[in-house]
Design a protein around this motif. Structure first.
Motif, PDB file in Angstrom:
ATOM      1  N   LYS A  76       0.827  -1.210   0.000  1.00  0.00           N
ATOM      2  CA  LYS A  76       0.000   0.000   0.000  1.00  0.00           C
ATOM      3  C   LYS A  76       0.859   1.257   0.000  1.00  0.00           C
ATOM      4  O   LYS A  76       0.538   2.228  -0.678  1.00  0.00           O
ATOM      5  CB  LYS A  76      -0.955  -0.003   1.199  1.00  0.00           C
ATOM      6  N   ARG A  77       1.967   1.243   0.735  1.00  0.00           N
ATOM      7  CA  ARG A  77       2.882   2.391   0.707  1.00  0.00           C
ATOM      8  C   ARG A  77       3.365   2.658  -0.712  1.00  0.00           C
ATOM      9  O   ARG A  77       3.471   3.800  -1.145  1.00  0.00           O
ATOM     10  CB  ARG A  77       4.077   2.152   1.632  1.00  0.00           C
ATOM     11  N   TRP A  78       3.662   1.574  -1.455  1.00  0.00           N
ATOM     12  CA  TRP A  78       4.132   1.745  -2.833  1.00  0.00           C
ATOM     13  C   TRP A  78       3.014   2.204  -3.761  1.00  0.00           C
ATOM     14  O   TRP A  78       3.269   2.941  -4.714  1.00  0.00           O
ATOM     15  CB  TRP A  78       4.831   0.485  -3.323  1.00  0.00           C
ATOM     16  N   VAL A  79       1.789   1.804  -3.466  1.00  0.00           N
ATOM     17  CA  VAL A  79       0.657   2.328  -4.245  1.00  0.00           C
ATOM     18  C   VAL A  79       0.572   3.838  -4.047  1.00  0.00           C
ATOM     19  O   VAL A  79       0.435   4.601  -5.012  1.00  0.00           O
ATOM     20  CB  VAL A  79      -0.676   1.650  -3.847  1.00  0.00           C
ATOM     21  N   TYR A  80       0.693   4.284  -2.797  1.00  0.00           N
ATOM     22  CA  TYR A  80       0.661   5.732  -2.521  1.00  0.00           C
ATOM     23  C   TYR A  80       1.831   6.457  -3.196  1.00  0.00           C
ATOM     24  O   TYR A  80       1.649   7.535  -3.753  1.00  0.00           O
ATOM     25  CB  TYR A  80       0.678   6.001  -1.011  1.00  0.00           C
ATOM     26  N   ARG A  81       3.024   5.867  -3.145  1.00  0.00           N
ATOM     27  CA  ARG A  81       4.179   6.488  -3.805  1.00  0.00           C
ATOM     28  C   ARG A  81       3.957   6.582  -5.310  1.00  0.00           C
ATOM     29  O   ARG A  81       4.273   7.600  -5.929  1.00  0.00           O
ATOM     30  CB  ARG A  81       5.451   5.697  -3.529  1.00  0.00           C
ATOM     31  N   MET A  82       3.458   5.508  -5.862  1.00  0.00           N
ATOM     32  CA  MET A  82       3.196   5.475  -7.291  1.00  0.00           C
ATOM     33  C   MET A  82       2.238   6.594  -7.675  1.00  0.00           C
ATOM     34  O   MET A  82       2.470   7.342  -8.626  1.00  0.00           O
ATOM     35  CB  MET A  82       2.612   4.105  -7.667  1.00  0.00           C
ATOM     36  N   ARG A  83       1.156   6.722  -6.925  1.00  0.00           N
ATOM     37  CA  ARG A  83       0.151   7.753  -7.205  1.00  0.00           C
ATOM     38  C   ARG A  83       0.729   9.151  -6.987  1.00  0.00           C
ATOM     39  O   ARG A  83       0.417  10.070  -7.726  1.00  0.00           O
ATOM     40  CB  ARG A  83      -1.071   7.534  -6.324  1.00  0.00           C
ATOM     41  N   SER A  84       1.584   9.309  -5.969  1.00  0.00           N
ATOM     42  CA  SER A  84       2.158  10.638  -5.702  1.00  0.00           C
ATOM     43  C   SER A  84       3.094  11.083  -6.820  1.00  0.00           C
ATOM     44  O   SER A  84       3.348  12.270  -6.979  1.00  0.00           O
ATOM     45  CB  SER A  84       2.886  10.653  -4.357  1.00  0.00           C
ATOM     46  N   ARG A  85       3.587  10.126  -7.577  1.00  0.00           N
ATOM     47  CA  ARG A  85       4.465  10.458  -8.702  1.00  0.00           C
ATOM     48  C   ARG A  85       3.695  10.562 -10.020  1.00  0.00           C
ATOM     49  O   ARG A  85       4.288  10.633 -11.092  1.00  0.00           O
ATOM     50  CB  ARG A  85       5.575   9.428  -8.804  1.00  0.00           C
ATOM     51  N   GLY A  86       2.373  10.572  -9.910  1.00  0.00           N
ATOM     52  CA  GLY A  86       1.547  10.809 -11.094  1.00  0.00           C
ATOM     53  C   GLY A  86       1.160   9.569 -11.878  1.00  0.00           C
ATOM     54  O   GLY A  86       0.605   9.679 -12.963  1.00  0.00           O
ATOM     55  N   PHE A  87       1.409   8.383 -11.325  1.00  0.00           N
ATOM     56  CA  PHE A  87       1.042   7.141 -12.001  1.00  0.00           C
ATOM     57  C   PHE A  87      -0.126   6.501 -11.276  1.00  0.00           C
ATOM     58  O   PHE A  87      -0.173   6.489 -10.055  1.00  0.00           O
ATOM     59  CB  PHE A  87       2.206   6.159 -12.034  1.00  0.00           C
ATOM     60  N   LYS A  88      -1.055   5.935 -12.039  1.00  0.00           N
ATOM     61  CA  LYS A  88      -2.175   5.209 -11.446  1.00  0.00           C
ATOM     62  C   LYS A  88      -1.931   3.711 -11.588  1.00  0.00           C
ATOM     63  O   LYS A  88      -1.575   3.248 -12.671  1.00  0.00           O
ATOM     64  CB  LYS A  88      -3.475   5.560 -12.162  1.00  0.00           C
ATOM     65  N   PRO A  89      -2.134   2.980 -10.500  1.00  0.00           N
ATOM     66  CA  PRO A  89      -2.067   1.525 -10.628  1.00  0.00           C
ATOM     67  C   PRO A  89      -3.146   1.052 -11.602  1.00  0.00           C
ATOM     68  O   PRO A  89      -4.198   1.673 -11.717  1.00  0.00           O
ATOM     69  CB  PRO A  89      -2.359   1.029  -9.212  1.00  0.00           C
ATOM     70  N   ASP A  90      -2.889  -0.045 -12.273  1.00  0.00           N
ATOM     71  CA  ASP A  90      -3.896  -0.586 -13.177  1.00  0.00           C
ATOM     72  C   ASP A  90      -4.832  -1.514 -12.410  1.00  0.00           C
ATOM     73  O   ASP A  90      -4.651  -1.765 -11.216  1.00  0.00           O
ATOM     74  CB  ASP A  90      -3.245  -1.287 -14.372  1.00  0.00           C
ATOM     75  N   VAL A  91      -5.841  -2.018 -13.110  1.00  0.00           N
ATOM     76  CA  VAL A  91      -6.852  -2.854 -12.471  1.00  0.00           C
ATOM     77  C   VAL A  91      -6.213  -4.095 -11.841  1.00  0.00           C
ATOM     78  O   VAL A  91      -6.586  -4.503 -10.734  1.00  0.00           O
ATOM     79  CB  VAL A  91      -7.991  -3.221 -13.457  1.00  0.00           C
ATOM     80  N   LYS A  92      -5.234  -4.681 -12.506  1.00  0.00           N
ATOM     81  CA  LYS A  92      -4.585  -5.892 -11.984  1.00  0.00           C
ATOM     82  C   LYS A  92      -3.863  -5.617 -10.664  1.00  0.00           C
ATOM     83  O   LYS A  92      -3.928  -6.415  -9.727  1.00  0.00           O
ATOM     84  CB  LYS A  92      -3.605  -6.425 -13.034  1.00  0.00           C
ATOM     85  N   THR A  93      -3.199  -4.481 -10.580  1.00  0.00           N
ATOM     86  CA  THR A  93      -2.462  -4.130  -9.363  1.00  0.00           C
ATOM     87  C   THR A  93      -3.418  -3.876  -8.203  1.00  0.00           C
ATOM     88  O   THR A  93      -3.224  -4.385  -7.101  1.00  0.00           O
ATOM     89  CB  THR A  93      -1.573  -2.900  -9.615  1.00  0.00           C
ATOM     90  N   TYR A  94      -4.456  -3.075  -8.462  1.00  0.00           N
ATOM     91  CA  TYR A  94      -5.444  -2.820  -7.412  1.00  0.00           C
ATOM     92  C   TYR A  94      -6.105  -4.116  -6.965  1.00  0.00           C
ATOM     93  O   TYR A  94      -6.255  -4.374  -5.767  1.00  0.00           O
ATOM     94  CB  TYR A  94      -6.511  -1.848  -7.898  1.00  0.00           C
ATOM     95  N   GLU A  95      -6.522  -4.927  -7.920  1.00  0.00           N
ATOM     96  CA  GLU A  95      -7.222  -6.165  -7.563  1.00  0.00           C
ATOM     97  C   GLU A  95      -6.325  -7.118  -6.778  1.00  0.00           C
ATOM     98  O   GLU A  95      -6.790  -7.799  -5.870  1.00  0.00           O
ATOM     99  CB  GLU A  95      -7.809  -6.826  -8.802  1.00  0.00           C
TER     100      GLU A  95
END
Length: 126
Positions: free
Chosen positions: A33-52
């Motif tokens: 989850k920390r990496w999801v937040y980092r990814m989003r803070s850098r302007g990238f959205k996780p894809d459906v596979k990553t979220y799922e």
């Protein structure tokens, strides 16, 4: 992983997603989850596979609050979960012994979210 992670700021989502999915599959959910937040803070959205992957791992470990938080984030990013994903989560919640007291309420909540998200009800989700 930490060596690879140092290079994440120079790369796109193709570097984040496999690492996040690997962490989720190992049930290292807070780290994922920390990496999801980092990814989003850098302007990238996780894809459906990553979220799922993260949400499924959360429901498997009975961390329903984390699963709902990630689903909210996913929907804010306008990433639509698949029908099969919802069915799997609803089935897991409905038959979870750990969520026995609240399992009907939790399953209804996920079903409601599925319907509100415009996903047609699959007979397997009922």
């Amino acid at each position: 992983l930490e060596t690879i992670v140092k290079d994440f700021k120079y790369t796109g989502p193709e570097a984040y997603s496999p690492a996040i999915e690997a962490l989720a599959s190992q049930h290292q959910l807070q780290h994922a989850k920390r990496w999801v937040y980092r990814m989003r803070s850098r302007g990238f959205k996780p894809d459906v596979k990553t979220y799922e992957a993260c949400i499924s791992a959360s429901t498997e470990t009975k961390d329903f609050k984390n699963a709902e938080e990630l689903l909210d984030m996913m929907l804010r990013d306008r990433i639509m979960p698949t029908k099969n994903f919802y069915v799997d989560v609803i089935r897991h919640v409905a038959f979870s012994q750990d969520a026995q007291k609240n399992r009907i309420k939790l399953a209804e909540n996920w079903l409601r979210r599925m319907l509100n998200g415009g996903v047609q009800v699959d007979i397997r989700a009922i």
